[in-house]
Design an enzyme around this catalytic site. Sequence first.
Site, PDB file in Angstrom:
ATOM      1  N   GLU A   1       0.814  -1.225   0.000  1.00  0.00           N
ATOM      2  CA  GLU A   1       0.000   0.000   0.000  1.00  0.00           C
ATOM      3  C   GLU A   1       0.842   1.267   0.000  1.00  0.00           C
ATOM      4  OE1 GLU A   1      -0.512  -2.590   2.007  1.00  0.00           O
ATOM      5  OE2 GLU A   1      -2.622  -3.196   1.865  1.00  0.00           O
TER       6      GLU A   1
ATOM      7  N   PHE B   1     -11.286  -6.792  14.076  1.00  0.00           N
ATOM      8  CA  PHE B   1     -10.246  -7.308  13.174  1.00  0.00           C
ATOM      9  C   PHE B   1      -9.919  -6.269  12.105  1.00  0.00           C
ATOM     10  CE2 PHE B   1      -9.111  -9.651   9.225  1.00  0.00           C
ATOM     11  CZ  PHE B   1      -7.868 -10.088   9.647  1.00  0.00           C
ATOM     12  N   GLN B   2      -8.661  -6.031  11.892  1.00  0.00           N
ATOM     13  CA  GLN B   2      -8.159  -5.041  10.934  1.00  0.00           C
ATOM     14  C   GLN B   2      -8.742  -3.654  11.164  1.00  0.00           C
ATOM     15  OE1 GLN B   2      -8.257  -6.710   6.873  1.00  0.00           O
ATOM     16  NE2 GLN B   2      -6.203  -7.518   7.256  1.00  0.00           N
TER      17      GLN B   2
ATOM     18  N   LYS C   1     -17.267  -0.067   6.393  1.00  0.00           N
ATOM     19  CA  LYS C   1     -17.859  -1.022   5.459  1.00  0.00           C
ATOM     20  C   LYS C   1     -19.359  -0.797   5.279  1.00  0.00           C
ATOM     21  CE  LYS C   1     -17.848  -5.836   4.200  1.00  0.00           C
ATOM     22  NZ  LYS C   1     -16.963  -6.986   4.103  1.00  0.00           N
TER      23      LYS C   1
ATOM     24  N   MET D   1      24.810   8.008   1.696  1.00  0.00           N
ATOM     25  CA  MET D   1      24.785   9.338   2.298  1.00  0.00           C
ATOM     26  C   MET D   1      25.122   9.264   3.779  1.00  0.00           C
ATOM     27  SD  MET D   1      24.610  12.464   1.692  1.00  0.00           S
ATOM     28  CE  MET D   1      23.658  13.079   0.301  1.00  0.00           C
TER      29      MET D   1
END
Lengths: 161, 565
Positions: free
Chosen positions: B50, B112-113, B162, B479
């Site tokens: 993502e 959940f999630q 949802k 760097m």
Amino acid sequence: MKHIISVLVENEFGVLSRIASLFSGRGFNIESLTVAETEDKSISNMTIVTIGDDHIIEQITKQLNKLINVIKVVELTESVQMSREMVLLKFAVNSGPKRLELLRLVEVYQGRVLELGVRSLIVELTGERAKIEAALEVLAPFAIKEMSRTGMVALARDGKN
Amino acid sequence: MKEMSGAQILLEVLQEQGVEVIFGYPGGAVINLYDCLPDYSCRHFLVRHEQAAVHAADGYARATGKIGVALVTSGPGATNTVTGLATASMDSIPLVVFSGQVPTPLIGNDAFQEADIVGITRPCTKHNFLVKRVEDLERIINEAFHIAGSGRPGPVLIDLPKDVIVGKCAKKVATKPQLKGYNPNYAGHPGQIQRAMEVIFKAEKPVFYVGGGVVLGNAARELTELARALQIPVTTTLMGLGAFPEDDPLSLGMLGMHGTYRANMAVTKSDVLVALGARFDDRVTGRIDEFAADAQIIHVDIDPTSISKNVDVDIPIVGDITDVLGKMLELVKSAPAKAKACSAGHNAWLEEIARWRDQHKLSYQQDEIIKPQFVVEKIDELTAGKNPIISTEVGQNQMWAAQFFTFTQARSWLTSGGLGTMGYGLPAAMGAQVAFPERLVIDIAGDGSIQMNSQELATVVQYNLPVKVIILNNGYLGMVRQWQELFFDKHYSATTMDHAPDFVKLADAYGALGLRATRPAEVEPVLKEAFAHPGPVVVDIVVAAEENVYPMVPAGEAISNMLLV
């Protein structure tokens, strides 16, 4: 230096958190913050007391203005605002001369006794911050058991903003 | 009116907003949305992480000027967008990111999630929304696009429970968003602009200090016209590269920590510094009290918070950069005698700058080992006139690309300037390639940072996005190693990357073309082969391990105090 900033915000969930995280994320101080609905229920008024030099205050007002939910930001300088703060104090005092003295002092500060118990006393004081500070100094020897302060609320005086 | 689901409303509104491309990754909370997706014309690109979806949308936005769109699921899908949002937020890139959320009755229950993504992303978005009712969805999406793309642009996140996605209501007719507390000022104050021009006309040693705002505001043409009309030299920040053609004699190149000698000297000695869409970042200013210490400062920015944040400004102008530069040009045109005297008066200043240029040019010593700067120069040479898009990762690769590529076009440079996000380059290149399938899109990478999002090789192969990844492979986190060499007595703690994959085999494993160059003579043929290849390519170029980026201003020093080669 202390500054009072009055902020009109949309009355939505999460707005207080946006303001608080703006202050914490950018390292600005909040000395006190009060918030409640205004006469228009879709708008809340916040009074924020903060400390900083002119440069910091300028950044604070600009950053507040940048928040999408912030409708108006006004810095209220001492001369153009009316402000009040309230404090509730609980004292552990029995009946006796000490209590009488305390009640007299409360009267001097135009405080109100909200509850008078056998071993304790709850008092309300309202006024400008300086008055509250002075009262607290005078009342300190009386064993303040608990204290709850509202923080400052303020409005611009008529015709000043 | 016919009822539609939240998912359908969302996709309809995206269509109305002109969204053609979504970068995303499905999951349980957004499965209903994905179910409807194929019914709409919007193309969806399935990324492999993502974070890359947001960077791809960001690269798409930077290259096109449109608003980038990403779609992810709840919980980890949403938290994985944080780096992408922070990257876009720091660089003012307009994005709308949709995240799934557990159903509203479960919010706060540690379902959940579930993640409080609105809380998490509050400080790294321009604004964000949790949609609580399907009836609010359409309005909120339109507000989000308005906020993302207007004023100082930035990312906006919309969290979609949802039950909002599956809930139904009637779609309304699109109306212009009304936001009480948001009304960016576009028109620069004419009085301030007049004042600024009086100062500019009288300046003997003026410099235009140009930031990403000129790119974002599409004002490169106005800037170029004004600089040429008044013969004022132009330095750009890392974000401003491409806003002014670097092949113009007035170009000073980049300023700041790894800026050119002439740019840093010119800013230091300037008597009038005109900051255009720039924000006086610490990597630009170095020690702030010595930055353009003798100059009057004029600052044009659309964001009032940028003005007088880091330095005190003499003439602030809040407004859209194209509007302000346009008004400045009008004043120049209405006073041709003044303008002529002004430009003629800069000869001595331009000569002084030319001497600085000749004293210390950007340089390196090419020997039997490939120098990274040589590779960038070769890329520049081989792509001249082809209008390529260059993305970078972060670190030495980014600085060498910034220094040794000749930028002539705005919106052809994708780099994470403010946040400095390693792993940005490949997904950003992917997003730009989606927007411009015919253009050459090159990610100049390091062996460290490419490994932060190399999984996206799968995406570019799946969609045949012919991105060219050029890895300047020095086996170090270069760097940080450079800082350790210069300031920590060569104590190379945790910067040796001696267990990298074989990048040619890695490319092969993903189905991309893998190429390698180990000697200077191989660089050109390998790059030519890569650029001619119709598909994605990874080129592993083994470069000098301990090459440093110079000039370098040590952190906290004045920018005139440069370490030179």
